[in-house]
Design an enzyme around this catalytic site. Structure first.
Site, PDB file in Angstrom:
ATOM      1  N   PHE A   1      -2.714  -7.973  24.049  1.00  0.00           N
ATOM      2  CA  PHE A   1      -2.705  -9.360  24.531  1.00  0.00           C
ATOM      3  C   PHE A   1      -1.247  -9.841  24.559  1.00  0.00           C
ATOM      4  O   PHE A   1      -0.902 -10.878  24.017  1.00  0.00           O
ATOM      5  CB  PHE A   1      -3.549 -10.286  23.647  1.00  0.00           C
ATOM      6  CG  PHE A   1      -4.961  -9.798  23.410  1.00  0.00           C
ATOM      7  CD1 PHE A   1      -5.971 -10.060  24.324  1.00  0.00           C
ATOM      8  CD2 PHE A   1      -5.271  -9.071  22.268  1.00  0.00           C
ATOM      9  CE1 PHE A   1      -7.271  -9.622  24.099  1.00  0.00           C
ATOM     10  CE2 PHE A   1      -6.556  -8.622  22.033  1.00  0.00           C
ATOM     11  CZ  PHE A   1      -7.563  -8.894  22.957  1.00  0.00           C
TER      12      PHE A   1
ATOM     13  N   CYS B   1      -5.744 -17.472  16.247  1.00  0.00           N
ATOM     14  CA  CYS B   1      -5.889 -18.914  16.438  1.00  0.00           C
ATOM     15  C   CYS B   1      -7.275 -19.385  16.011  1.00  0.00           C
ATOM     16  O   CYS B   1      -7.669 -20.516  16.303  1.00  0.00           O
ATOM     17  CB  CYS B   1      -5.620 -19.300  17.891  1.00  0.00           C
ATOM     18  SG  CYS B   1      -6.718 -18.500  19.086  1.00  0.00           S
TER      19      CYS B   1
END
Length: 450
Positions: free
Chosen positions: A310, A403
């Site tokens: 990512f 997150c």
């Protein structure tokens, strides 16, 4: 049977009606900063309350054993309560923790991470690391402003979403924005009302950094006068004005040869260019600290092979390449892969390479080399299948940037079952005044004695 207007409605099995007012004394805080109290033997969550306070709160949701409310009035105030810096605090769905101290915010975020790791994986790190912290306000480098045309009033409404609503809060300022963007925001409402095409605006994105931009998305053509007005406001604040027709490709700058938005990691002497729609971290100070911490925790050696999963525009990959490691970045977006490669060339790094792959289907990826380490920074839903593949490949070190503490904890359990140790973890306060929790965790193979 007719109901009297304005009367709160109670579901048959609910303990309270939506809109009902409840008085209660709050005892503690949830992991997302809501106060917790008891009413008629049931647990009540009160958004906007602090421990020790007596509040009058309005019911927004009621279930058989749990009631959710929003504080309407504080009857007995905690000495810990702060005056929110933002005039829109009561309505805006953004910065919901401004009424509590920064230390309290950090404490509940730390508790959230610890509780999720224990709940989902039965884990605690061998070492808790200090939180990464920065400025309380004035930190946010980019924002997107929504638009709605009020036909009845014949005016444009610009702002952020209200809490638990699709309605907009009309903004006069936003204290979490960096000053240059807050300055633009203060002038935007007046200017937008002057536009001929004000009923056909989509959204406006404000981006700070090396080459600040104002991106205007529109759904009907802009007149020459409209374009001049927008260009004038952007120029007055040192921003490049970019226009983006609905579903018509990338935003185009009005200025000839205008540079793309960019940001720097000064400690690594790196510059990153990106397009308006690309993901980048909004808190530059914490992003620099986060990159530094990632390099410190991974302790990469020249020639080591490392995966950046990512990878985005190369925010971690290029700093890792600066250490002399051989970096392979993987990203689902072909455009972002191209951008990351371009950033490597911009910074004259030849030991970072990037390719596009669907990381939600890691078994289908043809991993080409043996890697000693991996860094992954997945979206909120985590990367359960991916970490299982990494564990089977016996990487020595896996650094997980998260997150969402819940999916980090779930994925930590997968790694623990595969023999990895959770060596250290800590929170990163990327979004002060909000309940968002960012975290970093280092997993080491049980065979490695780090």
């Amino acid at each position: 049977m007719n109901r009297s207007r304005g009367k709160p409605r109670r579901a048959p099995d609910a303990p309270a009606a939506i809109g009902q007012r409840i008085e209660l004394t709050l005892e503690r805080l949830t992991h997302d900063g809501r106060g917790i109290g008891r009413w008629q033997g049931r647990t009540v969550f009160a958004e906007g309350g602090l421990p020790g306070e007596k509040v009058d709160s309005r019911v927004v949701r009621a279930r058989s054993k749990l009631i959710e409310t929003r504080v309407s009035r504080v009857l007995e105030t905690s000495p810990e309560r702060l005056q929110p810096a933002c005039p829109h605090f009561a309505l805006c769905g953004g910065c919901s923790l401004q009424h509590m101290s920064r230390q309290t915010q950090l404490d509940i975020k730390q508790q959230a991470l610890a509780q999720q790791l224990q709940h989902f994986a039965g884990l605690q790190p061998e070492r808790w690391m200090p939180a990464l912290t920065g400025a309380d306000y004035g930190y946010r480098q980019r924002t997107r402003l929504s638009m709605r045309w009020d036909r009845q009033a014949q005016r444009l409404v610009m702002g952020y979403r209200q809490r638990a609503s699709s309605e907009l809060v009309e903004l006069a300022q936003c204290p979490v924005l960096v000053p240059v963007l807050d300055g633009v925001l203060r002038e935007l409402p007046t200017l937008l009302q002057q536009l001929d095409a004000r009923a056909g605006l989509g959204h406006i994105e404000l981006i700070a950094g090396e080459h600040p931009s104002m991106v205007v998305r529109y759904m009907q053509p802009l007149s020459a006068a409209d374009i001049d007005r927008l260009h004038g406001l952007a120029t007055a604040h040192g921003l490049v004005c970019r226009l983006q027709p609905e579903a018509a490709g990338p935003a185009q700058a009005l200025q000839a040869d205008a540079p793309e938005p960019a940001y720097r990691l000064a400690d690594q002497q790196l510059t990153f260019r990106f397009a308006a729609g690309d993901f980048t971290q909004v808190n530059a100070e914490i992003n620099q600290q986060m990159v530094n911490q990632a390099l410190d925790w991974l302790a990469l050696q020249p020639g080591e092979r490392v995966l950046d999963l990512f990878c985005g525009v190369g925010n971690f990959a290029l700093p890792m390449a600066r250490t002399g490691a051989l970096v392979t970045g993987v990203e689902g977006s072909a455009e972002m892969v191209e951008r990351a490669g371009s950033n490597a060339r911009l910074n004259e790094l030849t030991n970072a390479h990037f390719f596009q792959a669907d990381l939600s289907k890691p078994e289908a990826i043809q991993w080409q080399d043996d890697y000693q380490a991996a860094l992954l920074d997945p979206p909120r839903d985590g990367a359960a299948e991916l970490v299982a593949v990494l564990a089977r490949r016996k990487l020595r070190r896996i650094l997980y940037v998260s997150c969402n503490p819940a999916t980090l904890a779930r994925d930590a359990g997968i790694l623990a079952e595969a023999g990895y140790r959770l060596v250290q973890a800590g929170i990163m306060d990327m979004f002060p005044q909000t309940a968002h929790v960012e975290a970093m965790a280092l997993f080491v193979s049980g065979e490695d004695k780090t």
